[in-house]
Design a protein around this motif. Structure first.
Motif, PDB file in Angstrom:
ATOM      1  N   SER A  95      56.797   3.180  18.446  1.00 53.23           N
ATOM      2  CA  SER A  95      56.065   2.766  19.632  1.00 53.23           C
ATOM      3  C   SER A  95      55.752   1.273  19.584  1.00 53.23           C
ATOM      4  N   ARG A 101      48.616   3.829  26.214  1.00 54.77           N
ATOM      5  CA  ARG A 101      47.939   4.783  25.366  1.00 54.77           C
ATOM      6  C   ARG A 101      47.208   4.092  24.209  1.00 54.77           C
ATOM      7  N   GLU A 268      52.147   9.505  21.109  1.00 59.02           N
ATOM      8  CA  GLU A 268      53.327   9.355  21.948  1.00 59.02           C
ATOM      9  C   GLU A 268      54.399  10.366  21.532  1.00 59.02           C
TER      10      GLU A 268
END
Length: 673
Positions: A95, A101, A268
């Motif tokens: 990520s 997020r 995620e």
RNA sequence: GGCGGCGUAGCUCAGUCGGUUAGAGCAUCGGAAUCAUAAUCCGAGUGUCCGGGGUUCGAGUCCCUGCGCCGCUACCA
């Protein structure tokens, strides 16, 4: 055996450049090998990583290119992801910290700490550069020391009297960026109260007796120096905004927010799997072992600050179980440096060589307990002598022999000779050591032991002489081939964490279709049937290595340095400076100093003392008698107890100095115009 | 200077808890073998374990000290 649950991370990588071999050696390859081993022994393991998108270098690069920092971060995030795949580093999720997020959870973390009383708000006056519209960090400010009235004091400390200064107390402060006088503005920052964690940290750390020595040493030297409150916010535009009213332009400081990226990346991952809560099964499960792989520069953040942050969350986050830190990888004997382009980019490596070769070499040569070196010639030697000659040739000679005389079908003999049994038993013993090595992050050792198995195969082949036996005792020859194939089968399992692609290829040639699992090591098949065979590895020619060395040198020569020029000045400014040629009468090292040389000089008839920071490039004796250029009307200043009444002029090139001397003989005291 | 690390064969390094004659790979030299990617296997080595001192029955290993190198840090007027 009970399955273990593991959560493995590699240090988040700054998204301001491409992936290079230093990243790989520092925290990706060792983590990947560890994870692959855990999968072999059927533990439940996930491997998480990503990019740290908020480094200052990223905003600078974005400014240079005239794009938003997000564009830069996303670009390098993608590029790294691709390069990691190119060398078979299999993260479960990769990520980046600029994704929504992550921003959200980082803000929660901050809020929780604030509410628990571990974050202190402080309003302070800071100097602000109006031209560049930003608050100035201490080292960008200069002025007159309020204590001793010396000029040139920095924003944090006066070098002249050694006293600590608060930058706003400086007399006549100047911004080093714009050269202008900054204004005083009030600003508010939030500080993490680390001293408050000290006892809890010590108690927790004292249980970590199994951590690597280099890591423990580092931590305790930190703790013993005493923990200080640290600001966790900054006045910047590019970062995670702090979740409070009226705090525009305040963001979380990267070292606070970056490790949270491990959590957001796991979230995620869970979301992508369609089970959004699955991340909790790792992060909030006390059974899970959290293991952070990283380079030594990251130790304090992951062992002091990060655990502190985790301890005071509302949810019961697990703390790191282990932090296996690697040292650094050098290149051709020199420290790697991306700004000097002194590195090997993974992308470039893959243009010329198989990623497996990089994995193998870096595993055999990993900077586990001390810095190690990447030498192209050594790389070639290891690939040719070990991968090709020892392992590749063992497979090749066995397969070709089996094809030629047995049509590729080799059955297990009813009785194995003592020698055969011994050979297999030895291999089995080594397999045990190899497993232990993988589990203890000792990749170098595992690589070495594996080669020993292949070596023993070659020895066994030679001594049982199947090429002789085939003529008078075909069964004997078949036994030899069976044992060698069994060794290759074991190797295909044992080596798969390090060179997975090659071992898959090997297994395909041998028609071994079962899933690769550690527990199958002892399951000797009744027969082997070879399929289509080809060479496992290719050798590297001298010319290829020569080319790489040339490329490396070329990037050095070809590199254009962007020189940042200073502000234009008036002639009057220049004419204030008095440069003269002076003769060095005496020179000697200053005690307790590393770089300073004390000089006695004569300017015409006048004698003075000067201090010069050039002892890394000059021996004091070599300076005596030289005539050099100096600036002589600079205000005298005490350095390490010696008053310097002139400043030597010297050119700096990569930390090395060259003093300026006149082209022709001139008399001491001559003015430079 | 402070903190930390390192110093073992020509090169890269391993050396566990202090325990026999200090090990491996590469490179070098000699030999064997010819199934194989001229690949393999056997043999030969060479060592002031950086120097000095100490503890110990015994030190590469532990302690002190000196030297050299590396990293961080302070000092580049």
């Amino acid at each position: 055996m009970k399955k273990e649950k593991l959560l493995v991370t590699s240090a988040l990588t700054y998204a301001n450049g491409k992936l290079h071999i230093g990243h790989v050696a520092g925290s990706y390859l060792n983590a990947d090998i560890f994870v692959r081993y855990q999968k072999l022994i059927e533990n439940d393991v996930i491997y998480i990583g990503g990019t740290d998108d908020y480094g200052t270098p990223i905003s600078l690069k974005a400014e240079e290119e005239g794009v938003s920092p997000k564009v830069i971060a996303e670009r390098y995030n993608q590029s790294m992801k691709k390069d990691l795949e190119g060398i078979n580093i299999q993260l479960d999720n990769f990520s980046g910290t600029s994704r929504p997020r992550h921003i959200e959870i980082s803000q929660d973390f901050f809020t929780n700490l604030l509410e628990a009383g571990y974050v202190t708000k402080k309003t302070l006056k800071q100097l602000y550069d109006k031209k560049y519209k930003r608050f100035l960090a201490d080292r960008y400010i200069e002025g007159i020391c309020p204590h001793c009235k010396a000029e040139g004091a920095r924003g944090d400390q006066c070098d002249s009297c050694g006293k600590l200064i608060d930058a706003i107390n400086l007399i006549e402060p100047k911004s080093k960026i714009s050269g202008k006088t900054p204004v005083i503005k009030e600003t508010t920052h939030w500080y993490l109260n680390l001293p408050k964690f000290e006892e809890e940290l010590r108690t927790w750390l004292s249980t970590k007796t199994y951590w690597k020595d280099n890591v423990r040493n580092f931590i305790f030297s930190w703790l013993n120096e005493g923990l200080k409150e640290r600001a966790i916010t900054r006045d910047l535009n590019w970062g995670v905004p702090i979740p409070l009213e009226n705090t525009k332009g305040k963001v979380l400081y990267v070292w606070f927010e970056a490790p949270i990226g491990y959590i957001s990346s796991t979230q995620e991952w869970a979301e992508k799997k369609g089970k959004p809560d699955l991340w909790k099964d790792y992060w909030l499960n006390p059974e899970t072992k959290l293991i952070h792989f990283l380079g030594k520069d990251n130790i304090p953040f992951h062992t002091i600050i990060w655990p502190s942050v985790l301890m005071k969350q509302k949810e019961p986050y697990i703390l790191p179980y282990d932090v296996p830190a690697n040292e650094f990888l050098n290149l051709e004997g020199q420290k790697m440096s991306t700004s000097r382009n002194w590195t090997v980019w993974v992308e470039d490596f893959l243009k010329y060589f198989d990623g497996e070769y990089l994995r193998f070499y870096l595993a055999a040569n990993a900077p586990e307990s001390k810095d190690s070196d990447f030498y192209w010639k050594d790389f070639q030697a290891k690939i040719n002598n070990e991968l090709n000659n020892i392992l590749g040739n063992l497979a090749n000679r066995t397969f070709i022999f089996a094809k030629k005389y047995f049509d590729g079908k080799i059955s297990k003999p009813d009785n194995l000779s003592e020698y055969s049994k011994k050979t297999l038993k030895e291999a089995d013993k080594l397999a045990g050591y190899i497993g232990k090595s993988y589990n203890n992050y000792q990749v170098r050792k595992a690589t070495r032991l594996l080669m020993d198995i292949a070596r023993s195969g070659n020895k066994y082949f030679d001594e049982t002489q199947p090429w002789v036996e085939i003529k008078n005792n075909k069964a004997k020859a078949e036994e030899t081939l069976f044992v060698c194939m069994e060794l290759l089968r074991i190797i295909s399992i044992l080596y798969s964490p390090i060179i997975p692609k090659s071992m898959k290829k090997l297994r395909k040639m041998m028609n071994l279709n079962k899933k690769i699992l550690w527990k199958n090591l002892g399951k000797i098949p009744g027969k082997f049937e070879i399929g289509k065979v080809s060479q496992l590895f290719q050798k590297i020619e001298d010319s290829e290595i020569k080319k790489q060395l040339e490329l490396l040198k070329a990037t050095q020569k070809g590199r254009k340095e962007m020189i940042k020029h200073k502000e234009e000045i008036e002639y009057d400014d220049f004419s204030k400076l008095e440069f003269r040629i002076v003769k060095i009468l005496e020179a000697g090292k200053i005690e307790k100093s590393n770089k300073l040389i004390k000089l006695k000089i004569s300017i015409g008839g006048e004698e003075r003392t000067a201090v010069a920071g050039i002892s890394q490039s000059y021996e004091p004796e070599g300076l005596i008698g030289k005539k050099v250029a100096m600036l002589i009307n600079l205000k005298p200043r005490k350095v390490m107890g010696v008053e310097s009444q002139a400043m030597i002029l010297s050119a700096e090139d990569d930390g090395k100095f060259a003093v300026l001397v006149p082209d022709k003989e001139v008399k001491s005291g001559s003015e430079i115009l």
